[in-house]
Write a protein that holds these residues in place. Structure first.
Motif, PDB file in Angstrom:
ATOM      1  N   UNK A  78     -72.905   8.787 -91.282  1.00 13.42           N
ATOM      2  CA  UNK A  78     -73.510   7.454 -91.220  1.00 13.42           C
ATOM      3  C   UNK A  78     -72.959   6.503 -92.276  1.00 13.42           C
ATOM      4  N   UNK A  79     -72.300   7.016 -93.308  1.00 10.40           N
ATOM      5  CA  UNK A  79     -71.840   6.178 -94.407  1.00 10.40           C
ATOM      6  C   UNK A  79     -70.325   6.086 -94.423  1.00 10.40           C
ATOM      7  N   UNK A  80     -69.853   4.972 -94.985  1.00  7.59           N
ATOM      8  CA  UNK A  80     -68.422   4.741 -95.123  1.00  7.59           C
ATOM      9  C   UNK A  80     -68.129   4.377 -96.561  1.00  7.59           C
ATOM     10  N   UNK A  81     -67.097   4.978 -97.127  1.00  5.05           N
ATOM     11  CA  UNK A  81     -66.734   4.678 -98.503  1.00  5.05           C
ATOM     12  C   UNK A  81     -65.263   4.943 -98.739  1.00  5.05           C
ATOM     13  N   UNK A  82     -64.909   5.045-100.000  1.00  2.00           N
ATOM     14  CA  UNK A  82     -63.520   5.237-100.389  1.00  2.00           C
ATOM     15  C   UNK A  82     -63.412   6.461-101.286  1.00  2.00           C
ATOM     16  N   UNK A  83     -62.177   6.875-101.527  1.00  2.00           N
ATOM     17  CA  UNK A  83     -61.931   8.004-102.417  1.00  2.00           C
ATOM     18  C   UNK A  83     -60.544   7.886-103.012  1.00  2.00           C
ATOM     19  N   UNK A  84     -60.289   8.694-104.047  1.00  2.00           N
ATOM     20  CA  UNK A  84     -59.004   8.684-104.736  1.00  2.00           C
ATOM     21  C   UNK A  84     -58.433  10.102-104.720  1.00  2.00           C
ATOM     22  N   UNK A  85     -57.188  10.239-104.271  1.00  2.00           N
ATOM     23  CA  UNK A  85     -56.540  11.552-104.249  1.00  2.00           C
ATOM     24  C   UNK A  85     -56.386  12.052-105.674  1.00  2.00           C
ATOM     25  N   UNK A  86     -56.953  13.232-105.949  1.00  2.00           N
ATOM     26  CA  UNK A  86     -56.993  13.752-107.324  1.00  2.00           C
ATOM     27  C   UNK A  86     -55.814  14.664-107.623  1.00  2.00           C
ATOM     28  N   UNK A  87     -55.359  15.404-106.613  1.00  2.00           N
ATOM     29  CA  UNK A  87     -54.207  16.290-106.832  1.00  2.00           C
ATOM     30  C   UNK A  87     -53.488  16.536-105.506  1.00  2.00           C
ATOM     31  N   UNK A  88     -52.356  17.220-105.593  1.00  2.00           N
ATOM     32  CA  UNK A  88     -51.552  17.476-104.414  1.00  2.00           C
ATOM     33  C   UNK A  88     -52.125  18.523-103.487  1.00  2.00           C
ATOM     34  N   UNK A  89     -53.170  19.226-103.916  1.00  2.00           N
ATOM     35  CA  UNK A  89     -53.800  20.250-103.078  1.00  2.00           C
ATOM     36  C   UNK A  89     -54.818  19.661-102.107  1.00  2.00           C
ATOM     37  N   UNK A 142     -50.017  11.863-102.256  1.00  2.00           N
ATOM     38  CA  UNK A 142     -49.734  11.389-103.605  1.00  2.00           C
ATOM     39  C   UNK A 142     -51.003  11.295-104.439  1.00  2.00           C
ATOM     40  N   UNK A 143     -51.053  12.046-105.539  1.00  2.00           N
ATOM     41  CA  UNK A 143     -52.205  11.986-106.436  1.00  2.00           C
ATOM     42  C   UNK A 143     -52.108  10.752-107.326  1.00  2.00           C
ATOM     43  N   UNK A 144     -53.260  10.159-107.602  1.00  2.00           N
ATOM     44  CA  UNK A 144     -53.312   9.001-108.495  1.00  2.00           C
ATOM     45  C   UNK A 144     -53.137   9.451-109.940  1.00  2.00           C
ATOM     46  N   UNK A 145     -52.676   8.541-110.778  1.00  2.00           N
ATOM     47  CA  UNK A 145     -52.611   8.785-112.220  1.00  2.00           C
ATOM     48  C   UNK A 145     -53.812   8.123-112.869  1.00  2.00           C
ATOM     49  N   UNK A 146     -54.507   8.871-113.725  1.00  2.00           N
ATOM     50  CA  UNK A 146     -55.696   8.344-114.386  1.00  2.00           C
ATOM     51  C   UNK A 146     -55.363   7.912-115.806  1.00  2.00           C
ATOM     52  N   UNK A 147     -55.948   6.797-116.228  1.00  2.00           N
ATOM     53  CA  UNK A 147     -55.679   6.243-117.540  1.00  2.00           C
ATOM     54  C   UNK A 147     -56.623   6.762-118.608  1.00  2.00           C
TER      55      UNK A 147
END
Length: 359
Positions: A78-89, A142-147
């Motif tokens: 029922x919900x829609x949102x976003x996410x960030x790829x954390x790693x290549x797995x 592609x995993x994101x880079x965190x600051x």
């Protein structure tokens, strides 16, 4: 914008510079040379604003090109949102309120319209974070880079990436408006009610569907996970424009690393009294403290001698009027820290020392 439009001023400036040098070689008059130098300087100054705009825009485009492939759209039942790829797995970090009570999801990446499937690894509502994992990680994920959250400064330009209102791969722009905010989520519209410390406040638009996406600096690093927009009580609880909040990258990494490694959060880092409480009012119907409803056996409050029926009115030097104010004050503390609790019992005010436990 076509970057070629901004190359002409550079070429003109370079040509004028060459002409000035040639003139200086063939004429002995210093006055003519000076005029040429002034003309060259004027041309350079005229070209500078165009170059600055070009550089800034190219910086935006590079960040979007680098980071947007790491931002996904998550569809629960029922919900829609976003996410960030954390790693290549195939691990993806998002908000707990995005996953809700679901354990399976449909995921769409920025580079493909194909729908991928994912399952919940663990949800941690106390910090409004969760990790899901793709059943099959696509090639080239592609995993994101965190600051580094400690390096986030007020005034930094940031981009918010996500799927506001279902518009996937959307990008908005703003600045870091403040850091170190402690914010309590509403339970309305599926919020977890979590009290989250050290939030990054931003002017970048945060709309429904942005939750769980990426707040990114111009170095292409995720500095936070957009989580909620402020509401304006005087306007029917509508969103307050230009005031959004993101969970800092350091907190995201701490929680996500534990979930990826252990399948759950093993060390919360969040202080707790070890009580169940509720807000109480005085005879004038004004909020007046937190009544202890239940005491966790062996918890901080139990060891300090607090009992059901006590009304907590102060933690350390801070007045406590509501259960939210108690949660916000605890959010700024750490497990193991010593403080004092002031409370009333049978009309008498008492103060005890407490060593805070872990939530």
């Amino acid at each position: 914008m076509d970057a070629r439009r901004f190359r002409a001023p550079r070429a003109v400036a370079a040509l004028l510079c060459c002409l000035g040098l040639l003139s200086g070689c063939s004429h002995s008059s210093t006055s003519h040379s000076g005029e040429k130098e002034d003309s060259t300087a004027r041309a350079a100054r005229a070209a500078a604003p165009g170059r600055a705009v070009d550089d800034l825009q190219n910086g935006y485009l590079k960040v979007i090109e680098d980071v947007l492939p790491s931002v996904v759209q998550i569809q629960a039942r029922t919900d829609l949102g976003s996410g960030v790829v954390y790693d290549g797995q195939g691990h993806i970090v998002t908000n707990a309120h995005v996953v809700g009570t679901e354990d399976s999801f449909r995921v769409t990446t920025a580079n493909s319209e194909d729908t991928l499937t994912a399952r919940l690894v663990f949800s941690y509502p106390q910090q409004d974070l969760a990790v899901i994992k793709l059943d099959k990680a696509p090639k080239g994920l592609k995993a994101a880079r965190f600051g580094d959250s400690a390096k986030v400064e007020v005034g930094q330009i940031v981009l918010a990436m996500g799927s506001p209102l279902g518009l996937s791969s959307s990008v908005t722009q703003g600045i870091v408006s403040a850091t170190g905010r402690t914010v309590t989520e509403s339970r309305d519209n599926g919020g977890t009610g979590a009290t989250i410390p050290n939030m990054v406040q931003t002017s970048a638009a945060i709309n429904p569907g942005n939750s769980g996406g990426a707040l990114v600096n111009l170095d292409g690093r995720v500095i936070g996970i957009p989580t909620l927009a402020a509401t304006e009580p005087g306007a029917g609880h509508g969103a307050a424009p230009g005031i959004g909040f993101a969970i800092p990258a350091s907190t995201v990494r701490t929680v996500a690393d534990q979930i990826v490694k252990d399948g759950k959060v093993t060390e919360t880092g969040r202080a707790a009294l070890g009580i169940t409480g509720r807000t109480v009012v005085n005879d004038d119907y004004e909020v007046a403290g937190v009544a202890v409803v239940e005491v966790t056996a062996g918890g901080a409050a139990d060891k300090a001698g607090l009992e059901p029926g006590d009304v907590i009115t102060r933690l350390g030097d801070t007045d406590i009027t509501t259960i939210t104010s108690l949660a916000q004050e605890l959010a700024s503390d750490r497990p193991g820290e010593r403080t004092t609790v002031t409370y009333t019992r049978d009309g008498d005010e008492k103060t005890v020392d407490v060593t805070l436990g872990e939530q």
